[in-house]
Design an enzyme around this catalytic site. Structure first.
Site, short mmCIF file in Angstrom:
data_model
loop_
_atom_site.label_atom_id
_atom_site.label_comp_id
_atom_site.label_asym_id
_atom_site.label_seq_id
_atom_site.Cartn_x
_atom_site.Cartn_y
_atom_site.Cartn_z
N CYS A 1 3.64 8.60 0.49
CA CYS A 1 4.18 7.77 1.56
C CYS A 1 4.40 6.37 0.99
O CYS A 1 3.43 5.68 0.64
CB CYS A 1 3.22 7.73 2.74
SG CYS A 1 3.73 6.67 4.11
N GLU B 1 0.83 -1.20 0.00
CA GLU B 1 0.00 0.00 0.00
C GLU B 1 0.87 1.25 0.00
O GLU B 1 1.90 1.31 0.69
CB GLU B 1 -0.93 -0.01 1.21
CG GLU B 1 -1.86 -1.21 1.22
CD GLU B 1 -2.78 -1.28 2.43
OE1 GLU B 1 -3.61 -2.20 2.46
OE2 GLU B 1 -2.67 -0.43 3.33
N CYS C 1 1.25 -0.36 15.92
CA CYS C 1 1.24 -0.30 14.45
C CYS C 1 0.56 -1.52 13.85
O CYS C 1 0.92 -2.67 14.15
CB CYS C 1 2.68 -0.20 13.94
SG CYS C 1 2.80 -0.12 12.14
N CYS D 1 -1.29 6.98 9.46
CA CYS D 1 -0.05 6.49 10.04
C CYS D 1 -0.33 5.29 10.95
O CYS D 1 -1.14 5.35 11.86
CB CYS D 1 0.60 7.61 10.84
SG CYS D 1 2.14 7.16 11.64
N CYS E 1 6.21 -3.14 16.46
CA CYS E 1 5.77 -2.01 17.29
C CYS E 1 4.31 -2.24 17.64
O CYS E 1 3.48 -2.49 16.75
CB CYS E 1 5.97 -0.70 16.55
SG CYS E 1 7.72 -0.32 16.20
N CYS F 1 6.32 -6.08 8.37
CA CYS F 1 7.41 -5.48 9.14
C CYS F 1 7.80 -6.42 10.27
O CYS F 1 6.94 -7.05 10.89
CB CYS F 1 6.98 -4.13 9.70
SG CYS F 1 8.30 -3.24 10.56
#
Length: 459
Positions: free
Chosen positions: A200, A186, A214, A431, A211, A207
């Site tokens: 972005c 994305e 996230c 975000c 975190c 990932c």
């Protein structure tokens, strides 16, 4: 082992071996071999071993920590995670992907086929400049027909396939791309009333950093993106949306993934983006974000003129160990001292500290005062970011009036402070909201006792 199914971290346990994807696991040992999950992922009373077979599927076995049958553990370093160097190989009779080459490499490749360097520059400009953004041979107007024939036979233009575009109520667009192996990434385009429009870009599929705030981190890591797959996100954004949102002026590496976990391809992609004969983004307007991988951070400061953002999000190791497990390897003191040293010789260069505000976790006025102290001696700006909720999240947003009070404490302490509120969250484009969670998920970290009351408010 019991036949009762249990959920432990990222693996479902049964009486038979469970096959999982290699997210967050190491694959550097020779196959077959036995590895363990990194220590932040271990449960208190279990030793988790991963048996790698020649097929590269993974079997999971679980032993009591007191069991004599548990094999000696090998603890992989962060740099040894499976996609740290990998990329998808193309089986196209060795065709090159044009957008994966720097200008110097493109020029060498064109000359190797008997054409002049000037023709390489013409090709480069048609890929990236003058609103052409060529995506096939037919769009290479003005090029020698023999050069076009050679390109058609020996090169490919694209590494991405457009899948969908979703528009949020505030004008933010999320673009979905399908990769050659069927995975989806994305990319987000964020218009701004002040004439600045930002793309972005993602640097990985998923990932490995885990975190806790996230959504992408819940996926685990699938693989790195190639240079071409990163660059083409910016090219596609201009090609698809410039007529709607105007000139795209800024790039942030803040999409899916940890950019410094894929640093070779990220630095190369950033260099292509700032080439003055190509996309020609200003290096000051190409920002690469990291959760704090210290060795790669040092390399980035040596090799790149692009801007740097560091996702900080806590003022104590205790909190950061919990919400950002990378802190267990690279503590706050090491991270901040590395920045002090690395920026001491950089003229007019400031790091952007990103600070996602989590109610009752990191948003106290004591946190604000500690943050002022932590960044002393580091040329920086601080970006306070509104947390964007997602399914399964433990956290809640800090109220806007408290964010303002937090900002005021920082400003009174001499800090330059920005505030970023949600953009595109009604389309999961804000975000920390990118990605698609599957059946296999990264583990939820244990909540420190003193924060459990704050998190219960989100349930």
């Amino acid at each position: 082992m019991s036949t009762t199914m249990r959920r432990l971290g990222i693996i479902t346990l049964t009486n038979s071996a469970a096959v999982v994807t290699p997210s967050l696991l190491s694959s550097t040992a020779a196959f077959p071999g036995t590895l363990t999950l990194p220590s932040p992922l271990l449960s208190d009373r279990l030793t988790n071993s991963i048996l790698f077979h020649e097929s590269r599927s993974l079997s999971f076995s679980c032993f009591s920590s007191s069991s004599s049958s548990s094999s000696a553990a090998y603890l992989p370093s962060l740099e040894e995670y499976p996609s740290a160097k990998g990329s998808v190989k193309r089986d196209d009779n060795q065709k090159v992907v044009l957008k994966g080459m720097t200008y110097a490499s493109l020029q060498e490749w064109v000359q190797s086929h008997g054409f002049r360097p000037g023709q390489a520059l013409m090709l480069w400009k048609r890929l990236y400049k003058d609103n052409i953004w060529a995506n096939n041979v037919d769009e290479l107007e003005g090029l020698n027909k023999d050069l076009k024939r050679m390109i058609s036979e020996h090169a490919e233009f694209g590494a991405l396939s457009f899948k969908d575009i979703r528009s949020a109520s505030d004008g933010t667009r999320k673009i979905l791309f399908t990769l050659d192996d069927g995975l989806v990434i994305e990319t987000v385009v964020i218009p701004c009333d002040r004439g600045r429009t930002t793309v972005c870009v993602s640097s990985q599929v998923g990932c490995a950093m885990n975190c806790q705030f996230c959504y992408t981190g819940r996926m685990g890591l699938k693989r790195n993106l190639t240079t071409a797959e990163i660059v083409e996100q910016a090219v596609y954004a201009r090609r698809l949306l410039s007529h709607e949102v105007g000139s795209i002026t800024n790039v942030v590496f803040m999409g899916m993934g940890e950019p410094f976990h894929n640093i070779d391809n990220v630095i190369k992609a950033a260099n292509i983006m700032v080439d003055e004969n190509g996309l020609h983004f200003s290096p000051r307007k190409v920002t690469v974000s990291t959760s704090g991988l210290v060795p790669q951070l040092k390399r980035f400061l040596r090799e790149s003129n692009c801007a740097l953002a560091v996702s900080l999000n806590a003022t104590t190791d205790e909190v950061r160990n919990w919400i950002m497990p990378i802190n267990r390897k690279y503590k706050l003191s090491l991270l901040l001292e590395t920045l002090r040293e690395g920026l001491s010789s950089r003229h007019k260069y400031k790091v952007l500290f990103e600070y996602v505000m989590l109610a009752g976790v990191n948003d106290s006025m004591d946190d604000a005062r500690r943050l002022v102290e932590l960044v002393q001696g580091i040329p920086c700006k601080i970006n306070l970011i509104q947390f964007n909720p997602h399914s399964g999240s433990q956290f809640i947003q800090t109220e806007e009036d408290k964010m303002i009070k937090f900002r005021n404490v920082l400003a009174e302490g001499g800090c330059t402070v920005l505030m970023r509120f949600s953009r595109g969250n009604d389309q999961m484009a804000a975000c920390g909201q990118l990605g698609m969670i599957g059946a296999v998920q990264a583990p939820v970290m244990r909540v420190p006792e003193q924060f459990r009351t704050a998190l219960k408010a989100s349930v």
